[in-house]
Motif scaffolding. Structure first.
Motif, PDB file in Angstrom:
ATOM      1  N   LEU A 171       0.633  -1.105  -0.435  1.00 25.27           N
ATOM      2  CA  LEU A 171       0.377  -0.054  -0.122  1.00 25.27           C
ATOM      3  C   LEU A 171       0.267   1.439  -0.140  1.00 25.27           C
ATOM      4  N   PHE A 172       1.828   1.182   0.984  1.00 30.72           N
ATOM      5  CA  PHE A 172       2.939   2.569   0.331  1.00 30.72           C
ATOM      6  C   PHE A 172       3.647   2.772  -0.386  1.00 30.72           C
ATOM      7  N   TRP A 173       3.849   1.563  -1.218  1.00 34.62           N
ATOM      8  CA  TRP A 173       4.293   1.607  -2.521  1.00 34.62           C
ATOM      9  C   TRP A 173       3.684   2.292  -3.635  1.00 34.62           C
ATOM     10  N   ALA A 174       2.328   1.834  -3.857  1.00 35.67           N
ATOM     11  CA  ALA A 174       0.945   2.279  -4.175  1.00 35.67           C
ATOM     12  C   ALA A 174       0.818   4.237  -3.910  1.00 35.67           C
ATOM     13  N   CYS A 175       1.071   4.228  -2.647  1.00 38.15           N
ATOM     14  CA  CYS A 175       1.226   5.024  -2.627  1.00 38.15           C
ATOM     15  C   CYS A 175       2.156   6.827  -2.998  1.00 38.15           C
ATOM     16  N   TYR A 176       2.799   6.144  -2.617  1.00 40.23           N
ATOM     17  CA  TYR A 176       4.526   6.741  -3.214  1.00 40.23           C
ATOM     18  C   TYR A 176       3.817   6.990  -4.986  1.00 40.23           C
ATOM     19  N   SER A 177       4.321   5.999  -5.526  1.00 39.01           N
ATOM     20  CA  SER A 177       3.898   5.406  -7.107  1.00 39.01           C
ATOM     21  C   SER A 177       2.244   7.102  -7.312  1.00 39.01           C
ATOM     22  N   ILE A 178       1.367   6.810  -6.216  1.00 39.46           N
ATOM     23  CA  ILE A 178       0.547   8.469  -7.173  1.00 39.46           C
ATOM     24  C   ILE A 178       1.497   9.512  -6.925  1.00 39.46           C
ATOM     25  N   LEU A 179       2.135   9.462  -5.681  1.00 34.32           N
ATOM     26  CA  LEU A 179       2.474  11.023  -5.224  1.00 34.32           C
ATOM     27  C   LEU A 179       3.448  11.097  -6.307  1.00 34.32           C
ATOM     28  N   THR A 180       4.375  10.119  -6.667  1.00 34.32           N
ATOM     29  CA  THR A 180       4.960  10.305  -7.548  1.00 34.32           C
ATOM     30  C   THR A 180       4.913  11.190  -8.777  1.00 34.32           C
ATOM     31  N   LYS A 181       3.471  10.397  -8.945  1.00 33.23           N
ATOM     32  CA  LYS A 181       3.200  10.439 -10.755  1.00 33.23           C
ATOM     33  C   LYS A 181       2.554  12.169 -10.797  1.00 33.23           C
ATOM     34  N   LYS A 182       1.486  12.616  -9.292  1.00 32.75           N
ATOM     35  CA  LYS A 182       1.005  13.891  -9.170  1.00 32.75           C
ATOM     36  C   LYS A 182       2.378  15.110  -9.317  1.00 32.75           C
ATOM     37  N   SER A 183       3.432  14.714  -8.518  1.00 29.60           N
ATOM     38  CA  SER A 183       4.173  15.530  -8.398  1.00 29.60           C
ATOM     39  C   SER A 183       5.395  15.700  -9.388  1.00 29.60           C
ATOM     40  N   SER A 184       5.326  15.000 -10.459  1.00 25.17           N
ATOM     41  CA  SER A 184       5.670  15.355 -11.588  1.00 25.17           C
ATOM     42  C   SER A 184       4.882  15.474 -13.008  1.00 25.17           C
ATOM     43  N   ASN A 185       3.062  16.286 -12.228  1.00 26.61           N
ATOM     44  CA  ASN A 185       3.062  16.809 -13.338  1.00 26.61           C
ATOM     45  C   ASN A 185       3.362  18.514 -12.671  1.00 26.61           C
ATOM     46  N   TYR A 186       4.121  18.801 -11.915  1.00 30.16           N
ATOM     47  CA  TYR A 186       4.465  19.601 -11.394  1.00 30.16           C
ATOM     48  C   TYR A 186       5.549  20.426 -12.535  1.00 30.16           C
ATOM     49  N   GLY A 187       6.176  19.882 -12.906  1.00 33.28           N
ATOM     50  CA  GLY A 187       7.235  20.250 -13.906  1.00 33.28           C
ATOM     51  C   GLY A 187       8.756  20.343 -13.647  1.00 33.28           C
ATOM     52  N   TYR A 188       9.531  19.117 -12.210  1.00 35.17           N
ATOM     53  CA  TYR A 188      10.382  19.494 -11.503  1.00 35.17           C
ATOM     54  C   TYR A 188      11.313  18.667 -12.514  1.00 35.17           C
ATOM     55  N   ASN A 189      12.585  18.994 -12.162  1.00 36.03           N
ATOM     56  CA  ASN A 189      13.595  18.087 -12.775  1.00 36.03           C
ATOM     57  C   ASN A 189      13.401  17.200 -11.652  1.00 36.03           C
ATOM     58  N   THR A 190      13.761  15.788 -12.529  1.00 37.12           N
ATOM     59  CA  THR A 190      13.749  14.165 -11.576  1.00 37.12           C
ATOM     60  C   THR A 190      14.634  14.374 -10.933  1.00 37.12           C
ATOM     61  N   ILE A 191      15.767  14.631 -11.009  1.00 40.36           N
ATOM     62  CA  ILE A 191      16.644  14.358 -10.080  1.00 40.36           C
ATOM     63  C   ILE A 191      16.218  14.814  -8.581  1.00 40.36           C
ATOM     64  N   LEU A 192      16.050  16.686  -8.637  1.00 38.48           N
ATOM     65  CA  LEU A 192      15.393  17.172  -8.385  1.00 38.48           C
ATOM     66  C   LEU A 192      14.982  16.221  -6.717  1.00 38.48           C
ATOM     67  N   LEU A 193      13.625  16.631  -8.019  1.00 41.60           N
ATOM     68  CA  LEU A 193      12.522  15.734  -6.631  1.00 41.60           C
ATOM     69  C   LEU A 193      12.875  14.236  -6.519  1.00 41.60           C
ATOM     70  N   THR A 194      13.956  13.601  -6.703  1.00 41.70           N
ATOM     71  CA  THR A 194      13.671  12.592  -6.370  1.00 41.70           C
ATOM     72  C   THR A 194      14.490  12.005  -5.120  1.00 41.70           C
TER      73      THR A 194
END
Length: 298
Positions: free
Chosen positions: A162-185
């Motif tokens: 469940l935590f990994w599923a939440c992480y995947s969803i949050l990652t997708k929503k966060s990526s919509n803001y256009g941040y650099n992937t390395i900085l976001l990670t």
């Protein structure tokens, strides 16, 4: 451009799970001298430093709302997922954990229905997931049909999914803001590590650094920290951005297959006909699920 963005996403996902499949070998070697919580902390600490080297730019404060989302991603994908999985292994069998963790893509698909309105898995997606779960189950047992039930350990493993599923969803929503992937990670890693520190004392964490004089330990930590954590988490998040949280999660089914291949080659572990059938089931399930996930436009 040689490949389309979707093709790039699939290739990056394959590369990522290939490296993740080998993490079992490195972790198994390190468990001789390190506790699971020590491996986790040193691994992600090294990964965090590696991300700074790869991109030494500073990501400014993004406001309370977005920073809270990043904190939740770090909490789910780094702290809670790995802690639950490692603790579960002390209460239940590795076979149980191996089978139950394959539920992560299903949890991701279910959560996406509520939080990612543009990703809708059809019925055949779940058929493919079921085939893959059966396949990974056969692989995990590998000829030993003994499934012991331990409610606490199995519950912790389901929580990890469940935590990994939440992480995947949050990652997708966060990526919509256009941040650099390395900085976001890196921001995810930072919050994950900060939230991990308060619990280290409960797991008898040992800061003895003399263990790093062994070249084998150094090599395996470099692989886990630089390759499997820093590079793979960044590449996974980028692949999620390109092809979506639901479709990308299907590649997680390939991890145990790649782990078995690495174990056979490096550790000389046996590969039975049951594992071969499980591999076939898993691949069929992945192909079926991957080929039919539909994306609905907003």
């Amino acid at each position: 451009m040689l490949f389309s963005k979707r093709t790039q996403g699939h290739l990056i996902a394959l590369m990522t799970v290939f490296l993740w499949g080998a993490t079992f070998i490195a972790t198994k070697v390190l468990l001789t001298d390190f506790k699971p919580i020590e491996i986790l902390s040193f691994r992600f600490g090294l990964g965090y430093l590696t991300l700074w080297i790869l991109s030494p730019r500073f990501l400014a404060w993004q406001g309370a709302k977005r920073e809270f989302m990043f904190l939740c991603a770090g909490l789910c994908g780094v702290t809670c997922y790995f802690l639950c999985e490692n603790i579960a292994l002390t209460y239940t069998t590795a076979s149980n954990v191996g089978v139950i963790t394959t539920l992560a893509p299903i949890f991701t698909a279910i959560l996406s229905i509520f939080f990612l309105k543009n990703e809708t898995p059809p019925k055949r997606f779940y058929i493919g997931c079921s085939l893959a779960i059966i396949g990974v189950g056969l692989i995990s047992f590998n000829g030993k049909f003994v499934l012991s039930l331990n409610p606490l350990g199995d519950l912790l493993t389901m929580l990890a999914c469940l935590f990994w599923a939440c992480y995947s969803i949050l990652t997708k929503k966060s990526s919509n803001y256009g941040y650099n992937t390395i900085l976001l990670t890196r921001r995810f890693f930072f919050y994950g590590l900060m939230l991990m520190f308060p619990v280290l004392s409960f797991f008898d964490f040992d800061w003895n650094l003399s263990r790093f004089t062994d070249p084998v330990n150094i090599f395996n930590f470099l692989f886990l920290g630089v390759g499997a954590s820093a590079i793979c988490f960044a590449s996974w998040n980028y692949a999620v951005k390109l092809i979506g949280a639901v479709k990308i999660s299907i590649y997680l089914y390939l991890v145990p297959i790649l782990t078995i291949i690495a174990a056979v080659i490096i550790l000389n572990e046996p590969f039975t006909w049951i594992a071969a059938i499980g591999t076939l089931f898993t691949l069929c399930g992945v192909l079926l699920s991957e080929s039919v996930v539909k994306v609905t436009k907003k």
